[in-house]
Design an enzyme around this catalytic site. Structure first.
Site, PDB file in Angstrom:
ATOM      1  N   ALA A  69       1.000  -1.289   0.251  1.00  0.00           N
ATOM      2  CA  ALA A  69       0.245  -0.545   0.125  1.00  0.00           C
ATOM      3  C   ALA A  69       0.796   0.946  -0.401  1.00  0.00           C
ATOM      4  O   ALA A  69       0.664   1.844  -0.272  1.00  0.00           O
ATOM      5  CB  ALA A  69      -1.406   0.017   1.007  1.00  0.00           C
ATOM      6  N   THR A  70       2.058   1.258   0.734  1.00  0.00           N
ATOM      7  CA  THR A  70       2.773   2.281   0.191  1.00  0.00           C
ATOM      8  C   THR A  70       3.338   3.042  -0.619  1.00  0.00           C
ATOM      9  O   THR A  70       3.018   4.405  -1.314  1.00  0.00           O
ATOM     10  CB  THR A  70       4.207   2.524   1.189  1.00  0.00           C
ATOM     11  OG1 THR A  70       4.456   2.073   2.682  1.00  0.00           O
ATOM     12  CG2 THR A  70       4.748   3.771   1.440  1.00  0.00           C
ATOM     13  N   HIS A 199      -1.099  -8.079   2.321  1.00  0.00           N
ATOM     14  CA  HIS A 199      -0.137  -8.372   4.270  1.00  0.00           C
ATOM     15  C   HIS A 199      -1.272  -8.393   4.961  1.00  0.00           C
ATOM     16  O   HIS A 199      -0.757  -8.763   6.152  1.00  0.00           O
ATOM     17  CB  HIS A 199       0.871  -8.607   4.597  1.00  0.00           C
ATOM     18  CG  HIS A 199       1.557  -6.893   5.254  1.00  0.00           C
ATOM     19  ND1 HIS A 199       0.848  -6.547   5.703  1.00  0.00           N
ATOM     20  CD2 HIS A 199       1.540  -5.966   4.210  1.00  0.00           C
ATOM     21  CE1 HIS A 199       1.316  -5.523   6.294  1.00  0.00           C
ATOM     22  NE2 HIS A 199       1.891  -4.576   4.800  1.00  0.00           N
ATOM     23  N   CYS A 321       3.267   1.084  12.065  1.00  0.00           N
ATOM     24  CA  CYS A 321       4.955   1.806  11.379  1.00  0.00           C
ATOM     25  C   CYS A 321       5.379   2.856  11.954  1.00  0.00           C
ATOM     26  O   CYS A 321       6.316   3.384  11.697  1.00  0.00           O
ATOM     27  CB  CYS A 321       4.466   2.366   9.679  1.00  0.00           C
ATOM     28  SG  CYS A 321       3.179   0.897   8.843  1.00  0.00           S
TER      29      CYS A 321
HETATM   30  N1  PLP Z   1      -2.384   2.115   4.912  1.00  0.00           N
HETATM   31  C1  PLP Z   1      -2.254   2.210   5.636  1.00  0.00           C
HETATM   32  C2  PLP Z   1      -4.050   2.272   6.082  1.00  0.00           C
HETATM   33  C3  PLP Z   1      -2.095   1.322   5.958  1.00  0.00           C
HETATM   34  O1  PLP Z   1      -3.094   0.768   7.665  1.00  0.00           O
HETATM   35  C4  PLP Z   1      -0.888   0.688   6.005  1.00  0.00           C
HETATM   36  C5  PLP Z   1       0.316  -0.458   6.984  1.00  0.00           C
HETATM   37  O2  PLP Z   1       0.186  -0.560   8.525  1.00  0.00           O
HETATM   38  C6  PLP Z   1      -0.370   1.059   5.175  1.00  0.00           C
HETATM   39  C7  PLP Z   1      -1.057   2.035   3.938  1.00  0.00           C
HETATM   40  C8  PLP Z   1       1.280   0.251   4.446  1.00  0.00           C
HETATM   41  O3  PLP Z   1       0.927  -0.463   3.811  1.00  0.00           O
HETATM   42  P1  PLP Z   1       2.254  -1.386   3.212  1.00  0.00           P
HETATM   43  O4  PLP Z   1       2.684  -2.642   4.511  1.00  0.00           O
HETATM   44  O5  PLP Z   1       1.513  -2.601   1.736  1.00  0.00           O
HETATM   45  O6  PLP Z   1       3.207  -0.418   2.443  1.00  0.00           O
END
Ligand code: PLP
Length: 378
Positions: A69-70, A199, A321
């Site tokens: 998602a990032t 994930h 995070c």
């Molecule tokens: N966006 C949201 C709302 C999240 O909760 C998270 C992870 O905690 C992310 C983005 C980041 O996702 P990824 O670890 O797949 O980059």
């Protein structure tokens, strides 16, 4: 072990892992290769893409796989801004975004874009009047998280989109749907761009997806070879794509049944935790039950987390995070620094059992009493 941190990440489901292993063993060809091994891998990849597009009722060409998602958020927001620089330089985001969105905003500001932060009400709901006020002729993008990762606050995206389009039909709406998928129904047609990741839905780490409506142009952030996707060049990971498709299919079935079960667990935990002095429940009318956030008035959440860990119970402070910082989401809802400085997130799943909840509550009591006693002796 009692795992209550499903919003940080989820265990990979057995069926998903099996798909991953089978695709790895039996489909080793590069899907960009022209020979039969490549063709075989490409056919498997395309059938997984078709499954995903059918589930979300979107076109196959509207899917871009990312690393998570990032990366989806980066591609959606920076890609839109770079592609629309001539139309404007203004972006609106909510105060209930994932930290990755704020990092992207900081970068955009450093290259000349202007960011506005839309207010929300005391339930965390986007303030529609403030959104209208902040919309401008040069607003190219609005990004609103579907479900906030810390508090579970869920936004009505369809309504938000109507408001945006009424003010400026050219403005695009992106939503980070990472915490919504697999918990509540998501509809990509409520937005122009959407980010998700595998994930958080019992899929593997390292793969996410960006939905981009076919009318929209994005400027790529990566350049390379491999023509299967201009926005994410290079060799696609067929096993990850196949496993992701399986995870999406499993995560989007039985949602109501799962939600009702989780709601009962959530209500049981709240009913117990409400009894403690100095424990505040950060739940509003629009929070989903899967994410339960509490604040401690006198105990450090991090100390509590590690004390629970001694009983092999795993929870989070803020989001995984960005642990250790003030909770921006609790701050955005309650505007109370003290309340936002010591927050604990308990995130539930359909895999959570009543027995686990009972053990968690018993351990919570022991830890609470011990830490309060230590405080009194200070
Ligand atoms: N966006 C949201 C709302 C999240 O909760 C998270 C992870 O905690 C992310 C983005 C980041 O996702 P990824 O670890 O797949 O980059």
């Amino acid at each position: 072990m009692i795992y209550l941190d499903y919003s940080a990440t989820t265990p990979v489901s057995y069926d998903v892992l099996e798909s991953y292993i089978r695709a790895t063993k039996d489909f080793m060809g590069n899907p960009n290769s022209l020979h039969s091994l490549g063709v075989k891998s490409k056919a498997l990849m395309n059938s997984a893409i078709k499954q995903i597009s059918d589930i979300f009722n979107i076109l196959e060409s509207e899917i871009t796989f990312t690393s998570g998602a990032t990366m989806s958020n980066n591609l959606a927001i920076i890609g839109t801004c770079l592609a629309n620089m001539k139309a404007g330089n203004h972006v609106i985001v909510s105060k209930l975004e994932h930290p990755s969105i704020y990092q992207i905003c900081n970068y955009l500001e450093s290259i000349g874009f202007e960011i506005s932060y839309v207010d929300n009400d005391q339930d965390g709901l986007i303030d529609f009047e403030d959104l209208k006020r902040k919309m401008r002729f040069d607003t190219i993008l609005v990004s609103i998280c579907a479900v906030n990762s810390e508090t579970g606050v869920r936004q009505p995206l369809k309504m938000i989109r109507q408001i945006i389009k009424k003010e400026n039909s050219e403005t695009l709406l992106h939503s980070d749907m990472t915490q919504a998928l697999g918990k509540v129904t998501v509809n990509f047609h409520d937005v122009d761009l959407a980010s998700i990741t595998a994930h958080k839905i019992y899929g593997p780490k390292g793969i996410g997806l960006l939905y981009k409506n076919s009318r929209i142009q994005l400027t790529p952030l990566l350049y390379g070879s491999g023509h299967s996707n201009m926005l994410h060049p290079g060799t696609p990971s067929v096993p990850l794509i196949v496993a992701f498709a399986k995870a999406i299919r499993l995560a989007t079935t039985d949602l109501d049944k799962r939600e009702n079960f989780i709601k009962r667990l959530n209500e049981r935990i709240i009913a117990e935790l409400e009894k403690y002095d100095g424990v505040l429940i950060n739940k509003t009318k629009i929070s989903i039950p899967h994410i339960l956030n509490i604040s401690f008035e006198t105990i450090k959440a991090e100390t509590f987390l590690h004390a629970l860990e001694e009983y092999e119970i795993y929870v989070s402070t803020n989001t995984a995070c960005s642990s250790g910082e003030l909770s921006t989401s609790v701050m955005a809802i309650y505007n109370d620094k003290k309340r936002a400085s010591s927050t604990l997130r308990i995130s539930l799943s359909h895999l959570t059992t009543t027995d686990e909840v009972n053990k968690f509550l018993a351990c919570f009591k022991m830890v609470y009493n011990k830490l309060n006693l230590l405080k009194k002796m200070d």
